[in-house]
Scaffold this motif. Structure first.
Motif, mmCIF file in Angstrom:
data_model
loop_
_atom_site.group_PDB
_atom_site.id
_atom_site.type_symbol
_atom_site.label_atom_id
_atom_site.label_comp_id
_atom_site.label_asym_id
_atom_site.label_seq_id
_atom_site.Cartn_x
_atom_site.Cartn_y
_atom_site.Cartn_z
ATOM 1 N N LEU A 85 -23.788 17.096 116.492
ATOM 2 C CA LEU A 85 -25.094 16.477 116.256
ATOM 3 C C LEU A 85 -24.989 14.956 116.281
ATOM 4 O O LEU A 85 -25.832 14.270 116.887
ATOM 5 N N ALA A 86 -23.966 14.418 115.652
ATOM 6 C CA ALA A 86 -23.787 12.963 115.621
ATOM 7 C C ALA A 86 -23.605 12.406 117.023
ATOM 8 O O ALA A 86 -24.160 11.353 117.374
ATOM 9 N N ALA A 87 -22.825 13.095 117.847
ATOM 10 C CA ALA A 87 -22.602 12.649 119.218
ATOM 11 C C ALA A 87 -23.896 12.680 120.022
ATOM 12 O O ALA A 87 -24.182 11.756 120.802
ATOM 13 N N ALA A 88 -24.689 13.723 119.845
ATOM 14 C CA ALA A 88 -25.947 13.856 120.591
ATOM 15 C C ALA A 88 -26.937 12.774 120.200
ATOM 16 O O ALA A 88 -27.604 12.187 121.065
ATOM 17 N N ILE A 89 -27.024 12.475 118.919
ATOM 18 C CA ILE A 89 -27.959 11.448 118.454
ATOM 19 C C ILE A 89 -27.524 10.073 118.940
ATOM 20 O O ILE A 89 -28.343 9.251 119.358
ATOM 21 N N ALA A 90 -26.230 9.813 118.911
ATOM 22 C CA ALA A 90 -25.716 8.516 119.365
ATOM 23 C C ALA A 90 -25.953 8.316 120.857
ATOM 24 O O ALA A 90 -26.247 7.207 121.315
ATOM 25 N N GLU A 91 -25.843 9.384 121.622
ATOM 26 C CA GLU A 91 -26.000 9.279 123.077
ATOM 27 C C GLU A 91 -27.456 9.120 123.485
ATOM 28 O O GLU A 91 -27.796 8.264 124.316
ATOM 29 N N ASP A 92 -28.348 9.942 122.913
ATOM 30 C CA ASP A 92 -29.758 9.906 123.301
ATOM 31 C C ASP A 92 -30.600 10.486 122.160
ATOM 32 O O ASP A 92 -30.779 11.705 122.082
ATOM 33 N N ALA A 129 -16.845 12.471 103.358
ATOM 34 C CA ALA A 129 -16.046 12.075 104.520
ATOM 35 C C ALA A 129 -15.839 13.298 105.404
ATOM 36 O O ALA A 129 -15.206 14.276 104.990
ATOM 37 N N VAL A 130 -16.388 13.240 106.612
ATOM 38 C CA VAL A 130 -16.350 14.376 107.533
ATOM 39 C C VAL A 130 -15.546 13.987 108.765
ATOM 40 O O VAL A 130 -15.831 12.972 109.413
ATOM 41 N N GLU A 131 -14.540 14.773 109.096
ATOM 42 C CA GLU A 131 -13.718 14.479 110.269
ATOM 43 C C GLU A 131 -14.520 14.672 111.558
ATOM 44 O O GLU A 131 -15.363 15.570 111.664
ATOM 45 N N GLY A 132 -14.240 13.813 112.538
ATOM 46 C CA GLY A 132 -14.837 13.975 113.851
ATOM 47 C C GLY A 132 -16.131 13.235 114.074
ATOM 48 O O GLY A 132 -16.658 13.226 115.188
ATOM 49 N N ILE A 133 -16.675 12.608 113.018
ATOM 50 C CA ILE A 133 -17.911 11.851 113.199
ATOM 51 C C ILE A 133 -17.585 10.367 113.345
ATOM 52 O O ILE A 133 -16.523 9.918 112.907
ATOM 53 N N PRO A 134 -18.453 9.586 113.965
ATOM 54 C CA PRO A 134 -18.182 8.157 114.141
ATOM 55 C C PRO A 134 -17.974 7.447 112.803
ATOM 56 O O PRO A 134 -18.574 7.816 111.780
ATOM 57 N N GLY A 135 -17.144 6.433 112.827
ATOM 58 C CA GLY A 135 -16.829 5.717 111.601
ATOM 59 C C GLY A 135 -18.004 4.972 111.001
ATOM 60 O O GLY A 135 -18.009 4.661 109.805
ATOM 61 N N ASN A 136 -19.019 4.660 111.828
ATOM 62 C CA ASN A 136 -20.176 3.928 111.318
ATOM 63 C C ASN A 136 -21.281 4.845 110.792
ATOM 64 O O ASN A 136 -22.355 4.372 110.418
ATOM 65 N N LEU A 137 -21.019 6.140 110.786
ATOM 66 C CA LEU A 137 -22.022 7.086 110.283
ATOM 67 C C LEU A 137 -21.683 7.479 108.853
ATOM 68 O O LEU A 137 -20.602 7.998 108.560
ATOM 69 N N LEU A 138 -22.636 7.247 107.955
ATOM 70 C CA LEU A 138 -22.488 7.622 106.545
ATOM 71 C C LEU A 138 -23.242 8.927 106.297
ATOM 72 O O LEU A 138 -24.445 9.017 106.545
ATOM 73 N N ILE A 139 -22.511 9.929 105.818
ATOM 74 C CA ILE A 139 -23.139 11.203 105.453
ATOM 75 C C ILE A 139 -23.110 11.337 103.940
ATOM 76 O O ILE A 139 -22.048 11.185 103.308
ATOM 77 N N ARG A 140 -24.261 11.604 103.371
ATOM 78 C CA ARG A 140 -24.376 11.808 101.932
ATOM 79 C C ARG A 140 -25.105 13.125 101.661
ATOM 80 O O ARG A 140 -25.871 13.616 102.497
ATOM 81 N N ILE A 141 -24.875 13.663 100.489
ATOM 82 C CA ILE A 141 -25.589 14.862 100.044
ATOM 83 C C ILE A 141 -26.263 14.556 98.720
ATOM 84 O O ILE A 141 -25.749 13.766 97.913
#
Length: 223
Positions: A85-92, A129-141
């Motif tokens: 999902l992170a890759a798809a959002i970053a791309e388009d 901290a989730v592996e495989g996502i871009p370093g500039n993406l912050l994920i919170r719950i």
């Protein structure tokens, strides 16, 4: 000599006045016609019909309890792993929203799933901290005690404003689902002591800032 002219007949006097009995029958007939029309135009409504009971007050507790399991299941079924999902959002972002999101009045609502390590938290909101996502993406719950937002109401696309009497009930539906989340998912979790734990999360978030996701979990497993 011309023949004498017959006196003109008075039209009014030639008319026979209606008798009292005739007038009475006409009046009764008119009443009967009105009564028949009333009977034909009357709809019989059973006592248990909602129309007979008037507008019922929205019962938030019942709504949350009945609706949350279906919402939880739907979000889990449509959840996309966070890395994809992170890759798809970053791309388009537009294409990602078209493929993965449900549109709401607040923006695109995504369902996602991920495993990560819980970091520091404040007011029940923790970084993960989730592996495989871009370093500039912050994920919170968000884990409560306050659960905010309308993600659970909006994530499936099946709950719409037209299903409710007014905007207040529509907003209360979102709050009811959040309350049910706390009761069914978070009640057995020590949400004050999550830092350092590895968690598996499935939930939904509204994309307001592409660099920051605030996920409302519908499933949460501490490994």
């Amino acid at each position: 000599m011309s023949a004498p002219t017959a006196p003109a007949t008075d039209v009014k006097s030639a008319r026979s006045p209606l008798s009292k009995a005739s007038k009475r029958y006409i009046g009764i007939g008119a009443i009967v016609v009105v009564l028949i029309a009333m009977v034909l135009g009357t709809k019989i409504v059973p006592a248990d019909d909602p129309l007979a009971q008037g507008t019922q007050k929205f019962d938030a507790a019942s709504y949350g309890g009945e609706t949350f399991p279906g919402v939880q299941s739907a979000i889990a079924d449509q959840a996309t792993d966070a890395e994809t999902l992170a890759a798809a959002i970053a791309e388009d972002p537009a294409a990602a929203a078209e493929e993965y999101a449900v549109q709401s009045s607040g923006g695109a609502v995504y369902s996602t799933t991920f495993t990560g390590v819980v970091g520091e938290g404040k007011s029940g909101i923790y970084e993960v901290a989730v592996e495989g996502i871009p370093g500039n993406l912050l994920i919170r719950i968000q884990t409560g005690p306050a659960i905010n937002g309308t993600e659970l109401r909006d994530a499936t696309g099946e709950i719409e404003f037209g299903q409710f009497v007014n905007q207040i009930d529509y907003q209360n539906a979102a709050a009811a689902l959040n309350e049910e989340l706390k009761a069914q998912v978070l009640a057995d979790v020590d949400t004050t002591n999550l830092t350092g734990a590895t968690v598996e999360i499935t939930g939904a978030f509204t994309l307001i800032n592409p660099s920051s996701w605030l996920v409302t979990p519908v499933e949460m497993t501490i490994q």
